[in-house]
Scaffold this motif. Structure first.
Motif, PDB file in Angstrom:
ATOM      1  N   ILE A 112      -8.742  -7.553   2.903  1.00 32.53           N
ATOM      2  CA  ILE A 112      -9.304  -6.409   2.175  1.00 32.53           C
ATOM      3  C   ILE A 112      -8.222  -5.714   1.354  1.00 32.53           C
ATOM      4  N   ALA A 113      -8.448  -5.676   0.047  1.00 35.34           N
ATOM      5  CA  ALA A 113      -7.512  -5.005  -0.861  1.00 35.34           C
ATOM      6  C   ALA A 113      -7.899  -3.533  -1.017  1.00 35.34           C
ATOM      7  N   HIS A 114      -6.932  -2.738  -1.448  1.00 38.29           N
ATOM      8  CA  HIS A 114      -7.197  -1.303  -1.671  1.00 38.29           C
ATOM      9  C   HIS A 114      -6.679  -0.891  -3.038  1.00 38.29           C
ATOM     10  N   LEU A 115      -7.587  -0.367  -3.872  1.00 37.90           N
ATOM     11  CA  LEU A 115      -7.176   0.230  -5.141  1.00 37.90           C
ATOM     12  C   LEU A 115      -6.950   1.700  -4.872  1.00 37.90           C
ATOM     13  N   SER A 116      -5.694   2.067  -4.760  1.00 38.61           N
ATOM     14  CA  SER A 116      -5.333   3.435  -4.426  1.00 38.61           C
ATOM     15  C   SER A 116      -5.189   4.238  -5.713  1.00 38.61           C
ATOM     16  N   ASN A 117      -4.780   5.475  -5.600  1.00 34.40           N
ATOM     17  CA  ASN A 117      -4.421   6.298  -6.750  1.00 34.40           C
ATOM     18  C   ASN A 117      -3.096   6.923  -6.401  1.00 34.40           C
ATOM     19  N   ASP A 118      -2.648   7.908  -7.127  1.00 32.12           N
ATOM     20  CA  ASP A 118      -1.349   8.533  -6.884  1.00 32.12           C
ATOM     21  C   ASP A 118      -1.314   9.114  -5.470  1.00 32.12           C
ATOM     22  N   ARG A 119      -0.562   8.469  -4.569  1.00 27.91           N
ATOM     23  CA  ARG A 119      -0.545   8.892  -3.173  1.00 27.91           C
ATOM     24  C   ARG A 119       0.295  10.133  -2.915  1.00 27.91           C
ATOM     25  N   GLN A 120       0.848  10.719  -3.976  1.00 30.46           N
ATOM     26  CA  GLN A 120       1.466  12.031  -3.824  1.00 30.46           C
ATOM     27  C   GLN A 120       0.386  13.087  -3.591  1.00 30.46           C
ATOM     28  N   PHE A 121      -0.837  12.785  -4.066  1.00 38.60           N
ATOM     29  CA  PHE A 121      -1.968  13.657  -3.784  1.00 38.60           C
ATOM     30  C   PHE A 121      -2.460  13.371  -2.373  1.00 38.60           C
ATOM     31  N   GLU A 122      -2.676  14.402  -1.600  1.00 37.01           N
ATOM     32  CA  GLU A 122      -3.082  14.263  -0.204  1.00 37.01           C
ATOM     33  C   GLU A 122      -4.383  13.485  -0.055  1.00 37.01           C
TER      34      GLU A 122
END
Length: 345
Positions: A186-196
């Motif tokens: 399972i892949a994950h398309l994350s976003n800017d992880r500096q945002f909580e």
């Protein structure tokens, strides 16, 4: 020019004192419900308009509230704004909407502008992940008694309330659903992880893998902006891997849509070859012609209403001690065709 109706005109018609009419118009609890309704009905009948400037000077309130969002053209933020307005409008408040376009300088500019017009409070979703490092912002907040309430994107600042959802649970539930469908990679398309919020969605994804005996693979995590075109690029990179994933959990519905388009154009089937789950439950996810998209619902209307309720509680607080709350709402996974290989137990 037609003479404007005054409280004295209303008082004369009803045989009441001007003071009683004034108290009724301002929802004074000392005035009975029947009298208050009679005054309000008569005021409407006589086309009476309250002097907002005089009312603000007398009460110390402007009855204006600022709402700051990264972008207005998304169903999530527009729904939050609707919830805020539905809660505040009956209380006599007007909402001033500001958009930052995810730019820190605009964010500070909007805050300054709202404080300059003496809003009674600011409800905002931050666009700068390092907001607390901005000295100007901290000085701004600490030098004013204006309540600040974060919603969705927040920073933990002392004395500042927030209304969010449990993003960790949202990420966990989405990933667990994919595992229950038989997905192993399972892949994950994350976003800017500096945002909580995005970091918590990632942590929920990672924990669900570990709890179900699937080894976490950093190469399957791609930082992706919340845009269709970026989702396509990320999906292409995943499909080009020696061992492509059999599922994608995206922290954004828009990126999930882009991934779906790229996968279909590659000749693969959804969900037979690759399952997809997004996040936010944007309206288009349930109106796709062939493949509706599974997504995590954030209940933005409720979030807006609750944020407005927190503001009302803070602004009515007469205690020396400042009220601050951190309210976490529970998300819900909405399962649709893009991830449903078979019914879950």
């Amino acid at each position: 020019m037609k003479k404007k109706t005054t409280i004295y005109d209303i008082a004369a018609k009803l045989g009441l004192t001007a003071a009683t009419v004034s108290r009724a118009l301002n929802d004074n609890p000392k005035i009975s419900k029947n009298t208050r309704q009679l005054v309000l009905d008569t005021a409407m009948e006589m086309n009476y308009e309250q002097n907002k400037v005089a009312l603000a000077l007398k009460s110390g309130k402007s009855y204006n509230v600022g709402v700051i969002v990264p972008r207005i053209d998304s169903n999530f933020f527009s729904s939050v704004i609707r919830g805020i307005e539905e809660e505040l409008h009956p209380k006599g408040y007007h909402v001033i909407i500001c958009q930052t376009n995810n730019q820190e300088n605009i964010e500070i500019e909007k805050i300054n502008s709202l404080l300059n017009v003496q809003v009674d409070g600011i409800l905002m979703s931050i666009s700068n992940a390092n907001l607390e490092d901005n000295m100007g912002f901290n000085k701004l907040i600490r030098s004013k008694r204006t309540p600040l309430i974060f919603f969705d994107r927040k920073k933990d600042l002392k004395g500042v309330s927030s209304v969010t959802i449990d993003d960790f649970k949202g990420g966990y539930d989405a990933t667990k659903h994919l595992i229950d469908q038989g997905c192993k990679r399972i892949a994950h398309l994350s976003n800017d992880r500096q945002f909580e919020i995005f970091n918590n969605r990632f942590l929920g994804y990672k924990q669900a893998l570990l709890d179900n005996g699937i080894e976490f693979d950093e190469s399957l995590v791609i930082e992706t902006m919340s845009k269709v075109v970026e989702g396509r690029k990320s999906a292409r990179a995943l499909l080009d891997m020696d061992r492509p994933p059999d599922a994608i959990f995206s922290s954004s519905d828009f990126a999930a849509l882009g991934a779906l388009q790229e996968i279909k154009e590659s000749g693969l089937e959804i969900p037979e070859d690759i399952c997809i789950v997004g996040f936010s439950n944007e309206p288009f996810t349930k109106f796709m012609e062939l493949t509706t998209i599974s997504s995590v619902d954030q209940f933005p209307m409720e979030m807006g209403k609750v944020a407005a309720q927190v503001f009302l509680e803070e602004v009515s607080n007469t205690q020396d001690t400042k009220i601050s709350k951190n309210i976490v709402l529970t998300p819900e996974l909405i399962v649709r065709k893009s991830s449903l290989k078979h019914k879950e137990r």
